[in-house]
Design an enzyme around this catalytic site. Structure first.
Site, mmCIF file in Angstrom:
data_model
loop_
_atom_site.group_PDB
_atom_site.id
_atom_site.type_symbol
_atom_site.label_atom_id
_atom_site.label_comp_id
_atom_site.label_asym_id
_atom_site.label_seq_id
_atom_site.Cartn_x
_atom_site.Cartn_y
_atom_site.Cartn_z
ATOM 1 N N HIS A 1 67.588 45.532 10.899
ATOM 2 C CA HIS A 1 68.108 46.573 11.788
ATOM 3 C C HIS A 1 69.371 47.140 11.135
ATOM 4 O O HIS A 1 70.080 46.432 10.428
ATOM 5 C CB HIS A 1 68.448 45.891 13.124
ATOM 6 N N ASP B 1 70.739 37.392 12.288
ATOM 7 C CA ASP B 1 70.684 38.361 13.384
ATOM 8 C C ASP B 1 69.596 37.878 14.337
ATOM 9 O O ASP B 1 68.402 38.014 14.059
ATOM 10 C CB ASP B 1 70.359 39.750 12.815
ATOM 11 N N GLN C 1 66.651 39.513 18.476
ATOM 12 C CA GLN C 1 65.283 39.515 19.017
ATOM 13 C C GLN C 1 64.668 38.127 19.087
ATOM 14 O O GLN C 1 63.473 37.996 19.322
ATOM 15 C CB GLN C 1 64.380 40.445 18.183
ATOM 16 N N LYS D 1 69.737 41.950 25.999
ATOM 17 C CA LYS D 1 68.328 41.794 25.616
ATOM 18 C C LYS D 1 67.729 40.517 26.204
ATOM 19 O O LYS D 1 66.595 40.166 25.891
ATOM 20 C CB LYS D 1 68.201 41.778 24.093
HETATM 21 N N1 C6P Z 1 67.568 46.817 18.765
HETATM 22 C C1 C6P Z 1 65.750 48.191 19.623
HETATM 23 O O1 C6P Z 1 65.281 49.002 20.408
HETATM 24 P P1 C6P Z 1 72.960 45.801 19.901
HETATM 25 O O2 C6P Z 1 72.650 47.261 20.034
HETATM 26 O O3 C6P Z 1 74.202 45.567 19.092
HETATM 27 O O4 C6P Z 1 72.917 45.051 21.183
HETATM 28 O O5 C6P Z 1 71.738 45.166 19.062
HETATM 29 C C2 C6P Z 1 71.528 45.630 17.758
HETATM 30 C C3 C6P Z 1 70.325 44.988 17.171
HETATM 31 C C4 C6P Z 1 70.485 44.127 16.098
HETATM 32 N N2 C6P Z 1 69.443 43.499 15.556
HETATM 33 C C5 C6P Z 1 68.197 43.667 16.010
HETATM 34 C C6 C6P Z 1 67.082 42.903 15.388
HETATM 35 C C7 C6P Z 1 67.962 44.534 17.080
HETATM 36 O O6 C6P Z 1 66.722 44.680 17.533
HETATM 37 C C8 C6P Z 1 69.045 45.221 17.668
HETATM 38 C C9 C6P Z 1 68.818 46.213 18.768
HETATM 39 C C10 C6P Z 1 67.190 47.744 19.816
HETATM 40 O O7 C6P Z 1 65.098 47.725 18.695
HETATM 41 C C11 C6P Z 1 68.113 48.924 19.930
HETATM 42 S S1 C6P Z 1 68.189 49.881 18.460
#
Ligand code: C6P
Length: 416
Positions: A123, A200, A203, A226
């Site tokens: 990401h 990270d 997910q 999430k």
């Molecule tokens: N992915 C998706 O729709 P934040 O925005 O900081 O809470 O999370 C960022 C982030 C980091 N790593 C991974 C693997 C992610 O999936 C996400 C967030 C969302 O896929 C929003 S772009």
């Protein structure tokens, strides 16, 4: 191990509505999940009964607020089997957690010519902070590829890690392909080279049992929103020795020990990394989300999502002209299912399925390197959580049949 989705759905007020005259089918959980009544109530209760600043006052409300905030830290530590609550730093989100590490550990330890190893699956939150760090420090980024099934090329990754590698970072589960990466194996590779290993887990922590000790990583980042919790709260977990050794990220109130004209000393960890008034109410409500997931059991959550994903992969593969991107073996993947349909742009797909009340995401999913690797500008993505049912996947499939009728496709494929 099965979960009672009917009972769970009763706990989520937002699910009980119609969109465009159809029952809402919320399949955009990788973007953010919905919140149970207990989380919403915890937020309201905090503001109605306990609101106060923390770690400052010694009056009753301040003590109550401080206790609840710190109690969340303890619960979150337990949730990921962290050895000490002091290893949990509250941030705004996964993105801020990763930036924190890049700015603090990275700026101190990464020097000219050093290498940072990551993957094309990442990401943007796990790419851009390292690009910025590399630019500041003159370091080099090396990206491991994925194979045609959507798995990380482990041999390639192994060959990219050298004595010059200072840091390896990897997503645990992909927000696009669903792929679950073998984190403990990668931890061994990183540590054999003497590199720091950052994960990270945005997910994974919401969807499967995560044990930081078993994973063997040094740093783990994820977001409350999430995992049925509120927006505005992220977690950075790191070993307390590592946190002690790191420089602060933001300077200000509450992160200091003593301030003098010529300089300051820092508060103990984790407070050294929580400058200013934090997002107290949402941290307090996050505790209710952790409780909620624990009451279901993360093993059960994982089993439920495996079953839903298997069902979705099976049903989607019957749609003419639809290509699924990512692994088909649910043992090695989570519940984010990306697909493209010949001739229909993902945004058009999302718009049409929305008229059926079905919420999915379309776009590059903040993974432009991966989109380029897949050879597509964007995908459509359905992603599941504890309250989703197979009948909702049927609703998605029915909506996609409508897309197919509008755009008139031919030929079914399955590839990355
Ligand atoms: N992915 C998706 O729709 P934040 O925005 O900081 O809470 O999370 C960022 C982030 C980091 N790593 C991974 C693997 C992610 O999936 C996400 C967030 C969302 O896929 C929003 S772009």
């Amino acid at each position: 191990m099965s979960i009672d989705t009917r009972a769970i759905r009763q706990d989520f007020p937002i699910l009980h509505q119609e969109v465009h005259g159809r029952p809402l089918v919320y399949l955009d959980n990788a973007a953010t999940t919905q919140k149970p009544r207990s989380v919403i109530d915890a937020l309201v209760r905090y503001y109605e009964q306990d609101n106060s600043n923390i770690h400052r006052g010694i009056h009753t409300l301040a003590v109550r607020a401080t206790e609840q905030y710190e109690d969340t830290r303890t619960r979150v530590a337990r949730f990921i089997n962290a050895p000490a609550p002091e290893g949990i730093v509250f941030t705004r989100n996964t993105t801020e957690s990763l930036n924190l590490i890049a700015r603090t550990w990275g700026d101190t330890h990464v020097n000219e010519g050093d290498e940072i190893v990551l993957s094309v699956m990442e990401h943007h939150s796990n790419i851009v902070p390292w690009q910025l760090l590399a630019r500041r420090r003159g370091a080099v980024l090396k990206y491991a590829d994925v194979d045609d099934q959507g798995y990380l090329k482990l041999d390639e990754l192994r060959s990219l890690i050298t004595p010059k590698t200072k840091l390896v970072t990897m997503m645990h589960a992909s927000n696009v392909l669903g792929t679950i990466n073998p984190i403990s194996e990668i931890a061994e590779m990183a540590h054999a080279a003497g590199a720091l290993f950052v994960v990270d887990a945005a997910q994974s922590v919401p969807h499967l049992p995560v044990d930081v000790e078993a994973l063997g990583c040094d740093v783990l980042a994820f977001s409350a929103h999430k995992m049925a919790g509120p927006t505005g709260v992220g977690v950075l977990w790191a070993d307390t020795d590592l946190l002690e050794e790191m420089q602060p990220f933001l300077g200000g109130g509450e992160m200091i020990s003593v301030v003098r004209e010529e300089g300051s000393t820092w508060a103990d960890v984790p407070h050294k990394f929580e400058a200013g008034t934090p997002n107290i109410a949402d941290v307090v409500a996050f505790s209710a989300a952790v409780d909620y997931l624990e009451s279901i059991g993360m093993e059960a959550v994982r089993e439920h999502e495996k079953a839903l994903t298997a069902y979705a992969l099976d049903r989607l593969s019957t749609i003419e002209g639809l290509t699924i991107h990512g692994p088909t073996d649910v043992e090695h993947r989570g519940g984010a299912v990306s697909f493209t349909m010949a001739e229909a742009h993902p945004h058009d797909i999302s718009t049409i399925v929305d008229t059926h009340g079905v919420a999915i995401r379309a776009g590059h999913h903040c993974a432009q390197l991966l989109m380029r690797r897949l050879g597509v500008p964007a995908t459509s993505r359905a992603s599941f959580y504890i309250y989703n049912e197979t009948s909702e996947i049927d609703a998605l499939v029915e909506a996609l049949e409508d897309v197919r009728r509008v755009f008139g496709h031919a030929g079914t494929r399955s590839a990355v």
